[in-house]
Design an enzyme around this catalytic site. Structure first.
Site, PDB file in Angstrom:
ATOM      1  N   SER A 240      12.241 -74.911 -48.730  1.00  0.00           N
ATOM      2  CA  SER A 240      11.989 -74.228 -50.004  1.00  0.00           C
ATOM      3  C   SER A 240      11.737 -72.729 -49.766  1.00  0.00           C
ATOM      4  O   SER A 240      11.356 -72.317 -48.664  1.00  0.00           O
ATOM      5  CB  SER A 240      10.777 -74.856 -50.692  1.00  0.00           C
ATOM      6  OG  SER A 240       9.653 -74.744 -49.856  1.00  0.00           O
ATOM      7  N   CYS A 295      20.493 -78.632 -52.096  1.00  0.00           N
ATOM      8  CA  CYS A 295      20.319 -77.196 -52.302  1.00  0.00           C
ATOM      9  C   CYS A 295      21.572 -76.593 -52.912  1.00  0.00           C
ATOM     10  O   CYS A 295      21.548 -75.476 -53.408  1.00  0.00           O
ATOM     11  CB  CYS A 295      20.020 -76.503 -50.985  1.00  0.00           C
ATOM     12  SG  CYS A 295      21.371 -76.667 -49.842  1.00  0.00           S
TER      13      CYS A 295
HETATM   14  P1  NAD Z   1       9.826 -77.717 -47.737  1.00  0.00           P
HETATM   15  O1  NAD Z   1       9.904 -76.248 -47.708  1.00  0.00           O
HETATM   16  O2  NAD Z   1       8.675 -78.356 -48.439  1.00  0.00           O
HETATM   17  O3  NAD Z   1       9.790 -78.295 -46.238  1.00  0.00           O
HETATM   18  C1  NAD Z   1      10.720 -77.892 -45.271  1.00  0.00           C
HETATM   19  C2  NAD Z   1      10.057 -77.980 -43.902  1.00  0.00           C
HETATM   20  O4  NAD Z   1       8.934 -77.107 -43.873  1.00  0.00           O
HETATM   21  C3  NAD Z   1       9.552 -79.366 -43.547  1.00  0.00           C
HETATM   22  O5  NAD Z   1       9.844 -79.652 -42.209  1.00  0.00           O
HETATM   23  C4  NAD Z   1       8.057 -79.268 -43.798  1.00  0.00           C
HETATM   24  O6  NAD Z   1       7.303 -80.098 -42.925  1.00  0.00           O
HETATM   25  C5  NAD Z   1       7.759 -77.808 -43.507  1.00  0.00           C
HETATM   26  N1  NAD Z   1       6.656 -77.306 -44.326  1.00  0.00           N
HETATM   27  C6  NAD Z   1       6.311 -77.693 -45.577  1.00  0.00           C
HETATM   28  N2  NAD Z   1       5.238 -77.008 -46.013  1.00  0.00           N
HETATM   29  C7  NAD Z   1       4.884 -76.159 -45.015  1.00  0.00           C
HETATM   30  C8  NAD Z   1       3.849 -75.184 -44.867  1.00  0.00           C
HETATM   31  N3  NAD Z   1       2.984 -74.948 -45.831  1.00  0.00           N
HETATM   32  N4  NAD Z   1       3.802 -74.495 -43.706  1.00  0.00           N
HETATM   33  C9  NAD Z   1       4.677 -74.728 -42.718  1.00  0.00           C
HETATM   34  N5  NAD Z   1       5.680 -75.645 -42.813  1.00  0.00           N
HETATM   35  C10 NAD Z   1       5.784 -76.350 -43.936  1.00  0.00           C
HETATM   36  O7  NAD Z   1      11.221 -78.250 -48.322  1.00  0.00           O
HETATM   37  P2  NAD Z   1      11.631 -79.735 -48.683  1.00  0.00           P
HETATM   38  O8  NAD Z   1      10.900 -80.144 -49.914  1.00  0.00           O
HETATM   39  O9  NAD Z   1      11.569 -80.608 -47.502  1.00  0.00           O
HETATM   40  O10 NAD Z   1      13.190 -79.529 -49.000  1.00  0.00           O
HETATM   41  C11 NAD Z   1      13.660 -79.146 -50.260  1.00  0.00           C
HETATM   42  C12 NAD Z   1      13.872 -77.657 -50.345  1.00  0.00           C
HETATM   43  O11 NAD Z   1      14.768 -77.247 -49.323  1.00  0.00           O
HETATM   44  C13 NAD Z   1      14.514 -77.216 -51.639  1.00  0.00           C
HETATM   45  O12 NAD Z   1      13.898 -76.025 -52.066  1.00  0.00           O
HETATM   46  C14 NAD Z   1      15.966 -76.969 -51.257  1.00  0.00           C
HETATM   47  O13 NAD Z   1      16.662 -76.060 -52.076  1.00  0.00           O
HETATM   48  C15 NAD Z   1      15.803 -76.445 -49.890  1.00  0.00           C
HETATM   49  N6  NAD Z   1      17.032 -76.576 -49.122  1.00  0.00           N
HETATM   50  C16 NAD Z   1      17.752 -75.447 -48.905  1.00  0.00           C
HETATM   51  C17 NAD Z   1      18.956 -75.536 -48.229  1.00  0.00           C
HETATM   52  C18 NAD Z   1      19.777 -74.308 -47.985  1.00  0.00           C
HETATM   53  O14 NAD Z   1      20.724 -74.413 -47.231  1.00  0.00           O
HETATM   54  N7  NAD Z   1      19.450 -73.158 -48.543  1.00  0.00           N
HETATM   55  C19 NAD Z   1      19.411 -76.771 -47.757  1.00  0.00           C
HETATM   56  C20 NAD Z   1      18.629 -77.893 -47.976  1.00  0.00           C
HETATM   57  C21 NAD Z   1      17.428 -77.785 -48.671  1.00  0.00           C
END
Ligand code: NAD
Length: 509
Positions: A240, A295
């Site tokens: 995200s 995404c």
């Molecule tokens: P997220 O950001 O919640 O988590 C992603 C990763 O970050 C995970 O491994 C998680 O453990 C870690 N994380 C979560 N909170 C954290 C924190 N506070 N500090 C450090 N690390 C942390 O995302 P999600 O919910 O797993 O995935 C969905 C999101 O990913 C959506 O916003 C989507 O658009 C995005 N996404 C983007 C792409 C792209 O190519 N741009 C591709 C796939 C998904």
């Protein structure tokens, strides 16, 4: 190999336990911290995943660092041979990986197979590593002097990945990173962690030396330990936007190379001359596939002029036919959302949207299957405007928003003013307008009558604006660039005929 999936927890429960993978073997977590993994179609917890401590991250990085010294010596032809073997094994075991994805993420089995296939294309690209790492050579750049460029691996690199593509997004990272000669530490999403361990065993079975690919599970503690670790040279992140920004800022402050891909709000513009049936099919497929947890999902349609009424009618007509249920059932087209909390958050836009003035054309709460699964049926909000939460937020669920505008210019302005810039699409029969759109639009990936324009593996994937922090896109040529650094050698061999003392600054002519 899947003992890790089947192993019963030692904590007196009947849940499977998912542990770390370090140095070619399963390593049980010792931090005393862990998290639940669910089967979202059934709404029950099936596993418990270990959360790494700072010390456990350090151990994985240390193993990767020690292995790097040997791995970077391995010849390009050996690495290529290994990648062909990995490709074969992943291909053979594709359905097993897909079943794990469906069980933990919820996406339907055919979609999970598609995920593995698209990831495999990046592995296939990495099979060309001897060609991809070729440098330039200039003979006789100066008299008796040759100049050439080489690309070398960075060292230990880490990948931090999201829940929505538990197999493909890690492949975007580990395949080019390892092929380039780096060693890798993966921190997958804690929501669906098992595909990472399955992959680790496959890589070992294909012949990858122990310690080249490591998996550590966990939450913020693990992520922060990776960002702080002095021996991690680069971090690839997909997730995200707020976390992507945090990863980029923290990692670069520590001197690491970082590419951090964030969230999205992907708009599809439909012009009055578009084939409305084709546009409606595309909007429905791209909005509700994988329950909107992509995404690159189309989450917002901008209908221009009189396309609006026809398009909304055509989309509405298609919605009741979409079968929602457990993704392992063959005729199901859309599965559940990943967690109960996420489902409830997505459903909240069906309250706030109409309160803020949108028209609720289809309410997925009425069409969700019974049972404890984290289901929400397909939903459609019409007359959405930019001030509404349903427009401002990513949503990341099966809720499609529609806005009506009068002109192409207004539609493009809407896309360009949105803070995200991942993917976008235009549906039209007019090649001139499509070309203008591709020129005008501020997004990293553009579809012309193609709703989900994920680039093939020999191009690179990435958005603009708040969808990407960092200057290199992921996989493809930019992926190779990201995981290597350049060196230029200027070389002269002793030749008595040209040797003389010259204290002047070296000149090239
Ligand atoms: P997220 O950001 O919640 O988590 C992603 C990763 O970050 C995970 O491994 C998680 O453990 C870690 N994380 C979560 N909170 C954290 C924190 N506070 N500090 C450090 N690390 C942390 O995302 P999600 O919910 O797993 O995935 C969905 C999101 O990913 C959506 O916003 C989507 O658009 C995005 N996404 C983007 C792409 C792209 O190519 N741009 C591709 C796939 C998904």
């Amino acid at each position: 190999m899947t003992e890790v999936l089947e192993e019963q927890a030692e904590r007196g429960t009947q849940l499977g336990r998912v542990s770390h993978w370090i140095g070619g073997e399963t390593v049980a977590g010792e931090s005393g911290r862990s998290g639940p993994v669910y089967n979202p179609a059934k709404g029950v917890q099936t596993k418990e995943v270990d959360f790494a401590s700072v010390e456990e991250i350090d151990r994985a990085v240390q193993v990767a660092k020690d292995t790097f010294a040997k791995w970077r010596q391995v010849s390009l032809s050996k690495r290529q041979e290994l990648f062909f073997a990995i490709r074969e094994l992943v291909h053979q075991r594709k359905d097993e990986i897909a079943a794990i994805l469906t069980e933990e993420h919820g996406k339907v089995f055919s979609d999970a197979q598609g995920e593995v296939q698209r990831g495999l294309e990046v592995v296939e690209y990495a099979c060309g590593i001897p060609t991809l790492l070729k440098g330039d050579f200039s003979e006789q750049a100066s008299t008796g002097i040759d100049v050439y460029s080489i690309r070398q691996p960075l060292g230990v690199v880490a990948g931090i990945t999201p829940f929505n593509f538990p197999a493909m997004v890690p492949m975007w990272m580990w395949a080019p990173a390892i092929a380039c000669g780096n060693t890798f530490v993966l921190k997958p999403s804690e929501k669906d962690p098992s595909a990472a361990n399955f992959t680790a065993q496959l890589l070992k079975d294909a012949g990858l030396p122990d310690g080249v690919f490591n998996v550590v599970h966990g939450d913020k503690v693990a992520v922060d330990a990776i960002l702080e670790h002095p021996d991690v040279s680069a971090v690839s992140f997909v997730g995200s936007t707020p976390i992507a920004r945090y990863i980029y800022e923290t990692g670069t402050k520590r001197g690491k190379r970082v590419q951090a891909l964030g969230g999205a709000k992907n708009h599809m513009i439909v012009l009055p001359d578009a084939d409305i049936d084709m546009a409606a099919d595309a909007a429905v497929s791209a909005a509700y596939g994988s329950a909107g947890e992509r995404c690159m999902a189309i989450s917002h349609v901008v209908a221009v002029g009189d396309a609006g009424d026809k398009l909304v009618e055509a989309i509405k007509e298609r919605l009741p036919k979409i079968k929602v249920g457990d993704g392992m059932e063959p005729d199901v087209e859309m599965g559940p959302l990943v967690t109960r909390e996420h489902r409830d958050k997505v459903a909240s836009y069906l309250e706030s949207g109409p309160e803020q003035g949108a028209t609720l054309v289809a309410d997925g709460r009425d069409s969700s299957p019974d049972g404890d699964g984290f289901f929400l049926g397909v939903s459609l909000l019409d007359n959405v405007t930019p001030e509404m939460d349903a427009y401002k937020d990513e949503i990341f669920g099966p809720v499609l928003g529609i806005s009506r505008v009068d002109t192409y210019d207004e539609a493009v302005r809407m896309v360009n003013e949105n803070p995200y810039g991942n993917g976008t699409a235009i549906f039209t029969r007019d090649g001139g307008v499509a070309r203008r759109f591709e020129f005008d639009v501020q997004a990293g990936m553009v579809g012309i009558n193609v709703p989900i324009p994920v680039p093939v593996a020999y191009y690179s994937f990435g958005g603009w604006k708040q969808s990407l922090f960092g200057d290199r896109h992921i996989y493809g040529p930019e992926g190779i660039d990201f995981y290597t650094r350049g060196k230029v050698v200027t070389s002269r061999w002793p030749d008595p005929a040209t040797s003389k003392i010259d204290l002047g600054f070296p000149q090239t002519r």
